[in-house]
Write a protein that holds these residues in place. Sequence first.
Motif, PDB file in Angstrom:
ATOM      1  N   ILE A   8     -58.840   8.754  87.539  1.00  5.03           N
ATOM      2  CA  ILE A   8     -59.447   8.095  88.699  1.00  5.03           C
ATOM      3  C   ILE A   8     -58.629   8.401  89.955  1.00  5.03           C
ATOM      4  O   ILE A   8     -57.561   9.003  89.868  1.00  5.03           O
ATOM      5  N   ASP A   9     -59.113   7.966  91.090  1.00  6.01           N
ATOM      6  CA  ASP A   9     -58.389   8.144  92.345  1.00  6.01           C
ATOM      7  C   ASP A   9     -57.031   7.438  92.256  1.00  6.01           C
ATOM      8  O   ASP A   9     -56.899   6.420  91.581  1.00  6.01           O
ATOM      9  N   CYS A  10     -56.054   7.978  92.934  1.00 11.42           N
ATOM     10  CA  CYS A  10     -54.713   7.388  93.062  1.00 11.42           C
ATOM     11  C   CYS A  10     -53.830   7.552  91.831  1.00 11.42           C
ATOM     12  O   CYS A  10     -52.786   6.902  91.741  1.00 11.42           O
ATOM     13  N   VAL A  11     -54.187   8.400  90.874  1.00 10.78           N
ATOM     14  CA  VAL A  11     -53.303   8.597  89.713  1.00 10.78           C
ATOM     15  C   VAL A  11     -52.332   9.751  89.930  1.00 10.78           C
ATOM     16  O   VAL A  11     -51.461   9.990  89.102  1.00 10.78           O
ATOM     17  N   GLY A  12     -52.482  10.489  91.023  1.00 11.41           N
ATOM     18  CA  GLY A  12     -51.532  11.552  91.330  1.00 11.41           C
ATOM     19  C   GLY A  12     -51.990  12.949  90.967  1.00 11.41           C
ATOM     20  O   GLY A  12     -51.170  13.856  90.826  1.00 11.41           O
ATOM     21  N   SER A 123     -53.722   8.410  83.311  1.00 11.64           N
ATOM     22  CA  SER A 123     -54.247   7.036  83.340  1.00 11.64           C
ATOM     23  C   SER A 123     -53.211   6.110  83.975  1.00 11.64           C
ATOM     24  O   SER A 123     -52.020   6.423  84.027  1.00 11.64           O
ATOM     25  N   ILE A 124     -53.695   4.978  84.457  1.00 13.38           N
ATOM     26  CA  ILE A 124     -52.832   4.072  85.226  1.00 13.38           C
ATOM     27  C   ILE A 124     -53.158   2.627  84.878  1.00 13.38           C
ATOM     28  O   ILE A 124     -54.290   2.311  84.510  1.00 13.38           O
ATOM     29  N   ASP A 125     -52.151   1.747  85.027  1.00 16.48           N
ATOM     30  CA  ASP A 125     -52.377   0.319  84.775  1.00 16.48           C
ATOM     31  C   ASP A 125     -52.835  -0.359  86.068  1.00 16.48           C
ATOM     32  O   ASP A 125     -52.744   0.204  87.154  1.00 16.48           O
ATOM     33  N   VAL A 126     -53.315  -1.593  85.933  1.00 19.63           N
ATOM     34  CA  VAL A 126     -53.898  -2.340  87.062  1.00 19.63           C
ATOM     35  C   VAL A 126     -52.912  -2.505  88.216  1.00 19.63           C
ATOM     36  O   VAL A 126     -53.262  -2.276  89.374  1.00 19.63           O
ATOM     37  N   ARG A 127     -51.683  -2.923  87.894  1.00 25.91           N
ATOM     38  CA  ARG A 127     -50.695  -3.213  88.936  1.00 25.91           C
ATOM     39  C   ARG A 127     -50.428  -1.983  89.808  1.00 25.91           C
ATOM     40  O   ARG A 127     -50.470  -2.053  91.035  1.00 25.91           O
ATOM     41  N   ASN A 128     -50.170  -0.855  89.168  1.00 24.11           N
ATOM     42  CA  ASN A 128     -49.887   0.368  89.929  1.00 24.11           C
ATOM     43  C   ASN A 128     -51.117   0.866  90.675  1.00 24.11           C
ATOM     44  O   ASN A 128     -51.005   1.376  91.785  1.00 24.11           O
ATOM     45  N   LEU A 129     -52.292   0.700  90.082  1.00 19.38           N
ATOM     46  CA  LEU A 129     -53.529   1.106  90.764  1.00 19.38           C
ATOM     47  C   LEU A 129     -53.717   0.302  92.052  1.00 19.38           C
ATOM     48  O   LEU A 129     -53.999   0.871  93.109  1.00 19.38           O
ATOM     49  N   LYS A 130     -53.559  -1.017  91.971  1.00 13.84           N
ATOM     50  CA  LYS A 130     -53.714  -1.873  93.166  1.00 13.84           C
ATOM     51  C   LYS A 130     -52.764  -1.429  94.269  1.00 13.84           C
ATOM     52  O   LYS A 130     -53.151  -1.304  95.426  1.00 13.84           O
ATOM     53  N   LYS A 131     -51.501  -1.204  93.889  1.00 16.69           N
ATOM     54  CA  LYS A 131     -50.477  -0.790  94.862  1.00 16.69           C
ATOM     55  C   LYS A 131     -50.873   0.510  95.553  1.00 16.69           C
ATOM     56  O   LYS A 131     -50.777   0.641  96.769  1.00 16.69           O
ATOM     57  N   ARG A 132     -51.324   1.477  94.765  1.00 15.68           N
ATOM     58  CA  ARG A 132     -51.657   2.794  95.327  1.00 15.68           C
ATOM     59  C   ARG A 132     -52.925   2.758  96.174  1.00 15.68           C
ATOM     60  O   ARG A 132     -52.997   3.410  97.216  1.00 15.68           O
ATOM     61  N   LEU A 133     -53.929   2.001  95.731  1.00 14.94           N
ATOM     62  CA  LEU A 133     -55.184   1.920  96.493  1.00 14.94           C
ATOM     63  C   LEU A 133     -54.976   1.275  97.862  1.00 14.94           C
ATOM     64  O   LEU A 133     -55.606   1.676  98.840  1.00 14.94           O
ATOM     65  N   LYS A 171     -58.460  20.469  73.655  1.00 14.94           N
ATOM     66  CA  LYS A 171     -57.102  19.920  73.661  1.00 14.94           C
ATOM     67  C   LYS A 171     -56.963  18.958  74.848  1.00 14.94           C
ATOM     68  O   LYS A 171     -57.248  19.335  75.990  1.00 14.94           O
ATOM     69  N   ILE A 172     -56.523  17.735  74.539  1.00 15.41           N
ATOM     70  CA  ILE A 172     -56.414  16.699  75.561  1.00 15.41           C
ATOM     71  C   ILE A 172     -55.002  16.121  75.559  1.00 15.41           C
ATOM     72  O   ILE A 172     -54.468  15.771  74.515  1.00 15.41           O
ATOM     73  N   LEU A 173     -54.403  16.041  76.752  1.00 18.83           N
ATOM     74  CA  LEU A 173     -53.098  15.415  76.935  1.00 18.83           C
ATOM     75  C   LEU A 173     -53.289  14.209  77.839  1.00 18.83           C
ATOM     76  O   LEU A 173     -53.694  14.360  78.993  1.00 18.83           O
ATOM     77  N   GLU A 174     -53.019  13.005  77.321  1.00 22.01           N
ATOM     78  CA  GLU A 174     -53.091  11.801  78.151  1.00 22.01           C
ATOM     79  C   GLU A 174     -51.686  11.411  78.565  1.00 22.01           C
ATOM     80  O   GLU A 174     -50.784  11.345  77.736  1.00 22.01           O
ATOM     81  N   LEU A 175     -51.510  11.172  79.864  1.00 22.89           N
ATOM     82  CA  LEU A 175     -50.200  10.816  80.405  1.00 22.89           C
ATOM     83  C   LEU A 175     -50.290   9.554  81.260  1.00 22.89           C
ATOM     84  O   LEU A 175     -51.301   9.311  81.925  1.00 22.89           O
ATOM     85  N   ASP A 176     -49.221   8.785  81.259  1.00 22.33           N
ATOM     86  CA  ASP A 176     -49.104   7.586  82.080  1.00 22.33           C
ATOM     87  C   ASP A 176     -48.788   8.019  83.511  1.00 22.33           C
ATOM     88  O   ASP A 176     -47.727   8.599  83.773  1.00 22.33           O
ATOM     89  N   ALA A 177     -49.682   7.727  84.427  1.00 21.65           N
ATOM     90  CA  ALA A 177     -49.534   8.166  85.814  1.00 21.65           C
ATOM     91  C   ALA A 177     -48.386   7.473  86.545  1.00 21.65           C
ATOM     92  O   ALA A 177     -48.007   7.903  87.635  1.00 21.65           O
ATOM     93  N   SER A 178     -47.821   6.418  85.955  1.00 23.82           N
ATOM     94  CA  SER A 178     -46.706   5.735  86.626  1.00 23.82           C
ATOM     95  C   SER A 178     -45.351   6.357  86.297  1.00 23.82           C
ATOM     96  O   SER A 178     -44.331   5.947  86.841  1.00 23.82           O
ATOM     97  N   LEU A 179     -45.328   7.381  85.429  1.00 25.45           N
ATOM     98  CA  LEU A 179     -44.086   8.110  85.162  1.00 25.45           C
ATOM     99  C   LEU A 179     -43.658   8.871  86.423  1.00 25.45           C
ATOM    100  O   LEU A 179     -44.462   9.081  87.334  1.00 25.45           O
ATOM    101  N   GLN A 180     -42.409   9.318  86.446  1.00 22.01           N
ATOM    102  CA  GLN A 180     -41.935  10.135  87.564  1.00 22.01           C
ATOM    103  C   GLN A 180     -42.780  11.410  87.656  1.00 22.01           C
ATOM    104  O   GLN A 180     -43.094  12.026  86.630  1.00 22.01           O
ATOM    105  N   LYS A 181     -43.107  11.803  88.882  1.00 21.04           N
ATOM    106  CA  LYS A 181     -43.996  12.962  89.058  1.00 21.04           C
ATOM    107  C   LYS A 181     -43.420  14.234  88.442  1.00 21.04           C
ATOM    108  O   LYS A 181     -44.160  15.059  87.903  1.00 21.04           O
ATOM    109  N   GLU A 182     -42.106  14.403  88.477  1.00 14.79           N
ATOM    110  CA  GLU A 182     -41.483  15.592  87.893  1.00 14.79           C
ATOM    111  C   GLU A 182     -41.620  15.594  86.366  1.00 14.79           C
ATOM    112  O   GLU A 182     -41.817  16.637  85.755  1.00 14.79           O
ATOM    113  N   ASP A 183     -41.515  14.404  85.756  1.00 10.27           N
ATOM    114  CA  ASP A 183     -41.671  14.286  84.301  1.00 10.27           C
ATOM    115  C   ASP A 183     -43.111  14.614  83.883  1.00 10.27           C
ATOM    116  O   ASP A 183     -43.336  15.300  82.887  1.00 10.27           O
ATOM    117  N   ILE A 184     -44.051  14.116  84.666  1.00 11.10           N
ATOM    118  CA  ILE A 184     -45.462  14.404  84.386  1.00 11.10           C
ATOM    119  C   ILE A 184     -45.700  15.910  84.480  1.00 11.10           C
ATOM    120  O   ILE A 184     -46.320  16.513  83.605  1.00 11.10           O
TER     121      ILE A 184
END
Length: 194
Positions: A8-12, A123-133, A171-184
């Motif tokens: 979704i929007d704001c996941v980086g 993907s992103i959790d609610v708290r981080n999504l609200k902050k970014r939006l 092939k699908i890789l799911e990642l937590d969008a709140s990780l450091q951008k370099e790690d992602i």
Amino acid sequence: MYVALEGIDCVGKSTQISLLKKEFKEAIFTFEPGATELGKHLRELLLKSDKKISKKAELLLFLADRAQHFDELLCENKDRLIISDRSLISGMAYARDFDLELLFNLNSFALNKLLPQKIVFLSIDVRNLKKRLEKKEQDKIEQRGFEYFLEIQNKIKEVLNFLKQKDEKLKILELDASLQKEDICKKIKDFLND
């Protein structure tokens, strides 16, 4: 190889695209909607216009963009690494009022049955999504609010499961969008090089 960055929007996704451009200098980078001349006009109409567009018309306009994108970019560069910010997966998820089988058939027609070989889903959790939006100027879609985006995120997961049933090699890789951008970026790079 055709790779789709999804979420979704704001996941980086845009941040990751700019980091991946440094890693994969020979790749073709593209996005949906709006990467073609026709697509620019459709994107403007879909995301900026204050005109009310019916759900069917909206779906068909996005499909028109996807078909043009296929002809001009995906098909023309099939021998290269193509990394796209969004794909039919977002298209199917955002058209959540329609049957997945119908959406799959319409997208298959627009894409001449081409699916991404690898998909990165941020993907992103609610708290981080609200902050970014809250930090960004919002277009017509983003103004629908964070609950809407969480619904879309769940729909993306549903679409990915649906596509996996259609093509087990996907092939699908799911990642937590709140990780450091370099790690992602490193995880994506490893996934693409695997």
